[in-house]
Design an enzyme around this catalytic site. Structure first.
Site, PDB file in Angstrom:
ATOM      1  N   GLY A  12      -8.752 -13.875 -21.827  1.00  0.00           N
ATOM      2  CA  GLY A  12      -9.759 -13.116 -21.091  1.00  0.00           C
ATOM      3  C   GLY A  12      -9.069 -12.227 -20.072  1.00  0.00           C
ATOM      4  N   THR A 104      -2.504 -18.207 -23.995  1.00  0.00           N
ATOM      5  CA  THR A 104      -1.444 -17.210 -24.241  1.00  0.00           C
ATOM      6  C   THR A 104      -0.060 -17.799 -23.969  1.00  0.00           C
ATOM      7  OG1 THR A 104      -2.957 -15.458 -23.604  1.00  0.00           O
ATOM      8  CG2 THR A 104      -0.608 -14.914 -23.545  1.00  0.00           C
ATOM      9  N   ILE A 125      -8.517 -15.789 -13.902  1.00  0.00           N
ATOM     10  CA  ILE A 125      -9.395 -15.877 -12.722  1.00  0.00           C
ATOM     11  C   ILE A 125      -9.659 -17.338 -12.377  1.00  0.00           C
ATOM     12  CG2 ILE A 125     -10.487 -13.658 -13.229  1.00  0.00           C
ATOM     13  CD1 ILE A 125     -13.038 -15.352 -13.974  1.00  0.00           C
ATOM     14  N   ASP A 126      -9.545 -18.242 -13.368  1.00  0.00           N
ATOM     15  CA  ASP A 126      -9.851 -19.660 -13.122  1.00  0.00           C
ATOM     16  C   ASP A 126      -8.805 -20.337 -12.233  1.00  0.00           C
ATOM     17  OD1 ASP A 126     -11.795 -19.063 -14.919  1.00  0.00           O
ATOM     18  OD2 ASP A 126     -11.179 -20.499 -16.449  1.00  0.00           O
ATOM     19  N   ARG A 161     -36.230 -21.577  -1.090  1.00  0.00           N
ATOM     20  CA  ARG A 161     -35.881 -22.050  -2.436  1.00  0.00           C
ATOM     21  C   ARG A 161     -34.529 -22.742  -2.492  1.00  0.00           C
ATOM     22  NH1 ARG A 161     -37.557 -16.433  -5.463  1.00  0.00           N
ATOM     23  NH2 ARG A 161     -39.662 -17.086  -6.083  1.00  0.00           N
ATOM     24  N   GLN A 249     -17.316 -11.540 -12.448  1.00  0.00           N
ATOM     25  CA  GLN A 249     -16.179 -12.139 -11.746  1.00  0.00           C
ATOM     26  C   GLN A 249     -14.837 -11.616 -12.255  1.00  0.00           C
ATOM     27  OE1 GLN A 249     -17.365 -16.658 -11.044  1.00  0.00           O
ATOM     28  NE2 GLN A 249     -18.391 -15.760 -12.790  1.00  0.00           N
ATOM     29  N   ARG A 250     -14.855 -10.996 -13.420  1.00  0.00           N
ATOM     30  CA  ARG A 250     -13.623 -10.448 -13.991  1.00  0.00           C
ATOM     31  C   ARG A 250     -13.627  -8.929 -13.972  1.00  0.00           C
ATOM     32  NH1 ARG A 250     -13.457 -13.861 -19.497  1.00  0.00           N
ATOM     33  NH2 ARG A 250     -13.143 -11.805 -20.397  1.00  0.00           N
TER      34      ARG A 250
HETATM   35  O1  F6P Z   1     -10.547 -18.134 -18.645  1.00  0.00           O
HETATM   36  C1  F6P Z   1     -11.196 -17.103 -18.031  1.00  0.00           C
HETATM   37  C2  F6P Z   1     -12.680 -17.095 -18.350  1.00  0.00           C
HETATM   38  O2  F6P Z   1     -13.261 -16.046 -17.628  1.00  0.00           O
HETATM   39  C3  F6P Z   1     -13.384 -18.419 -18.089  1.00  0.00           C
HETATM   40  O3  F6P Z   1     -13.714 -18.614 -16.744  1.00  0.00           O
HETATM   41  C4  F6P Z   1     -14.583 -18.295 -18.989  1.00  0.00           C
HETATM   42  O4  F6P Z   1     -15.064 -19.556 -19.350  1.00  0.00           O
HETATM   43  C5  F6P Z   1     -14.045 -17.563 -20.163  1.00  0.00           C
HETATM   44  O5  F6P Z   1     -12.909 -16.866 -19.713  1.00  0.00           O
HETATM   45  C6  F6P Z   1     -15.035 -16.640 -20.809  1.00  0.00           C
HETATM   46  O6  F6P Z   1     -14.365 -15.900 -21.776  1.00  0.00           O
HETATM   47  P1  F6P Z   1     -15.020 -14.811 -22.743  1.00  0.00           P
HETATM   48  O7  F6P Z   1     -16.442 -14.611 -22.384  1.00  0.00           O
HETATM   49  O8  F6P Z   1     -14.196 -13.589 -22.530  1.00  0.00           O
HETATM   50  O9  F6P Z   1     -14.840 -15.352 -24.114  1.00  0.00           O
END
Ligand code: F6P
Length: 323
Positions: A12, A104, A125-126, A161, A249-250
């Site tokens: 990712g 990777t 990002i994790d 809420r 988030q990415r």
């Molecule tokens: O490993 C990074 C990450 O963004 C994870 O947080 C998420 O679970 C995953 O990749 C989602 O990947 P994609 O939607 O690109 O298959």
């Protein structure tokens, strides 16, 4: 002698990939070496798709999200590494820089065992790559997620809420922990800790004696946000909503911290190449750039340890960790 060095970005995408590419290419090109960009990660390696990457190609990309080379996190390419090795040889590569996360880096290590000369760079990002304190991309994700957690307070309060925010993190709860704490989340649910929703409901009921709302941050690897919202509503009788932050988030430009880290990792990876220190991954330990054997990274995941200082800090300020 001038080297020809391949580079690929895998898994990712993460903000900062272009900063790494720029760091590697500029460092090597300035010394008269050649860089060969492999397109779409291992897919391009096994299919033989690549292009030269010259100094000018990486000019002006430092702050750009995504990756100049494209990436991929699916398909059967990692199982066809021998075909990848054949292309590595056909292209006349002296080595390969693999920029990626756990998958990777595992495949890169396997490729090195087949005979390729490989250097790794930790991306995700994790923030769950082993043997480094931090991978680039995490700070950018943190900034999006913490901003969202904080922003949701006002609408949660207006309506009285429970607001559930689902953040990324399949196996590790780093984003949930950091963004939750930085954004002032009231409940943080991490895959490492597990949770008991009846306990969470009791915490919420108690909190609502004096406050109108609760913000819950849940890592995708701990539970689905929608599920948590539905079940918490049922248990407490309080209305809830869910926000899934997903690929935001990415997305977009890397934070200044990730531009710096990407640059340090890129320059560091080029340094390993120039020193002939193959089979290693650049890493950051206690703020210092260093390197570790790829073998110590491959197949491992760095999770939030139960005794982590931020978990203690969260408990100290009254945050519920699900138990
Ligand atoms: O490993 C990074 C990450 O963004 C994870 O947080 C998420 O679970 C995953 O990749 C989602 O990947 P994609 O939607 O690109 O298959």
């Amino acid at each position: 002698v001038a080297l020809k060095v391949g580079i690929l970005t895998g898994g990712g995408d993460a903000p900062g990939l272009n900063a790494v590419l720029r760091g590697v290419v500029k460092t090597l090109a300035r010394r008269g070496h050649q860089v060969w960009g492999v397109l779409d990660a291992f897919e391009g390696l096994v299919e033989g798709r690549g292009r030269p990457l010259a100094y000018d190609d990486v000019s002006g990309i430092l702050a750009r999200g995504g990756t100049l080379l494209g990436t991929s996190n699916k398909g059967d390419a990692p199982r066809r590494l021998r075909e990848g090795l054949a292309n590595y040889r056909r292209w006349g590569l002296d080595g390969l820089v693999a920029v990626g996360g756990d998958g990777t880096l595992r495949h890169a290590y396997a490729l090195s065992r087949l005979g390729a000369r490989v250097v790794g760079v930790p991306k995700t990002i994790d923030n769950d790559v082993a043997a480094t304190d931090v991978s680039f991309g995490f700070d950018s994700a943190l900034s999006v997620a913490a901003g969202a957690v904080e922003a949701l307070h006002s609408t949660a309060e207006a309506h009285g809420r429970i607001m559930v925010v689902e953040v990324m993190g399949r196996s590790a709860g780093w984003i949930a922990l950091y963004a939750g704490l930085a954004g002032g989340g009231d409940v943080l649910l991490l895959p490492e800790l597990g949770f008991d929703l009846r306990r969470v409901a009791a915490y919420v009921r108690e909190r609502h004696r004096t406050r109108r709302y609760t913000v819950v941050v849940v890592a995708e690897g701990a539970a689905s946000g929608a599920d948590v919202a539905r079940r918490l509503s049922r248990l407490t009788g309080i209305e809830s909503r869910v926000t899934v932050l997903g690929h935001l988030q990415r997305a977009g430009s890397p934070t200044p911290a990730d531009r710096l880290l990407g640059t340090r990792y890129g320059v560091g990876a080029a340094g390993l190449v120039l020193a002939g220190r193959w089979g290693r991954m650049v890493a950051l330990k206690a703020g210092k750039l260093t390197s570790v054997p790829l073998a110590s990274v491959a197949g491992k995941v760095r999770r939030v340890p139960k005794g982590h200082e931020l978990l203690r800090a969260a408990r100290a300020v009254g945050t519920c960790l699900g138990r």
